[in-house]
Design a protein around this motif. Structure first.
Motif, short mmCIF file in Angstrom:
data_model
loop_
_atom_site.label_atom_id
_atom_site.label_comp_id
_atom_site.label_asym_id
_atom_site.label_seq_id
_atom_site.Cartn_x
_atom_site.Cartn_y
_atom_site.Cartn_z
N ASN A 281 0.91 -1.34 0.37
CA ASN A 281 -0.20 -0.16 -0.04
C ASN A 281 0.57 1.30 0.15
O ASN A 281 1.46 1.36 0.68
N SER B 15 -1.02 4.36 -0.38
CA SER B 15 -0.84 5.60 0.42
C SER B 15 -1.89 4.59 1.48
O SER B 15 -2.63 3.37 1.69
N ASN B 16 -2.32 5.42 2.47
CA ASN B 16 -2.53 5.27 3.27
C ASN B 16 -4.48 5.46 3.38
O ASN B 16 -5.42 5.00 3.80
N ARG C 133 -6.85 0.36 -5.08
CA ARG C 133 -8.01 -0.15 -4.10
C ARG C 133 -6.73 -1.08 -3.17
O ARG C 133 -5.44 -1.00 -3.52
N PRO C 134 -6.30 -1.17 -1.76
CA PRO C 134 -5.90 -1.90 -1.27
C PRO C 134 -5.25 -2.86 -1.05
O PRO C 134 -5.48 -4.13 -1.55
N VAL C 135 -4.23 -3.16 -1.00
CA VAL C 135 -4.08 -4.51 -1.43
C VAL C 135 -4.72 -5.64 -0.96
O VAL C 135 -4.57 -6.44 -1.72
N ARG D 122 -7.32 3.73 -2.29
CA ARG D 122 -6.22 3.97 -2.09
C ARG D 122 -4.75 2.93 -2.80
O ARG D 122 -5.15 2.21 -3.75
N CYS D 123 -3.60 3.64 -3.19
CA CYS D 123 -2.96 3.48 -3.77
C CYS D 123 -2.20 2.49 -3.49
O CYS D 123 -1.22 1.87 -2.64
N SER D 124 -2.14 0.58 -4.09
CA SER D 124 -0.78 0.29 -4.02
C SER D 124 -0.41 -0.27 -5.23
O SER D 124 -0.86 -0.21 -6.55
#
Length: 112
Positions: free
Chosen positions: A19, A21-22, A47-49, A86-88
């Motif tokens: 991830n 970003s948060n 999207r999150p991991v 979220r950037c993953s």
């Protein structure tokens, strides 16, 4: 109003992902270095991991990086590329594949 840009470094990116970003963010720049003996493909998701099934979930975009001393630098200009969740990122051996890269893929992101 924009916040200050912070730098996020991911060491040995692979199919476990990271991830960047948060939450909601803008990515201003991405730098990728590949020191492995095979090409690497950085799959980028909004999207999150935990919400990605690598090899099945379609990435937002893919960054190809050649083997051995591959280098990619992307500048999205101000305000940057917008992520609504979220950037993953994941590093794999094929553009939308599920096999992770070997140790030696490094990513630096400037996040706003």
């Amino acid at each position: 109003m924009s916040q200050g840009i912070t730098s996020v470094h991911v060491r040995n990116l692979d199919d476990n992902g990271a991830n960047v970003s948060n939450g909601v963010c803008h990515i201003a720049k991405i730098l990728v270095v590949n020191t492995t003996a095979a090409a690497a493909f950085i799959q980028v998701f909004d999207r999150p991991v935990s919400a990605v099934t690598i090899g099945t979930t379609v990435p937002m975009f893919v960054i190809p990086v050649v083997a051995t001393s591959g280098f990619q630098f992307i500048d999205f200009n101000e305000p940057g590329l917008y992520f609504t969740n979220r950037c993953s990122m994941f590093s794999t051996t094929a553009a939308e594949g599920a096999t992770g890269s070997d140790d030696g893929v490094f990513v630096q992101c400037w996040v706003n």
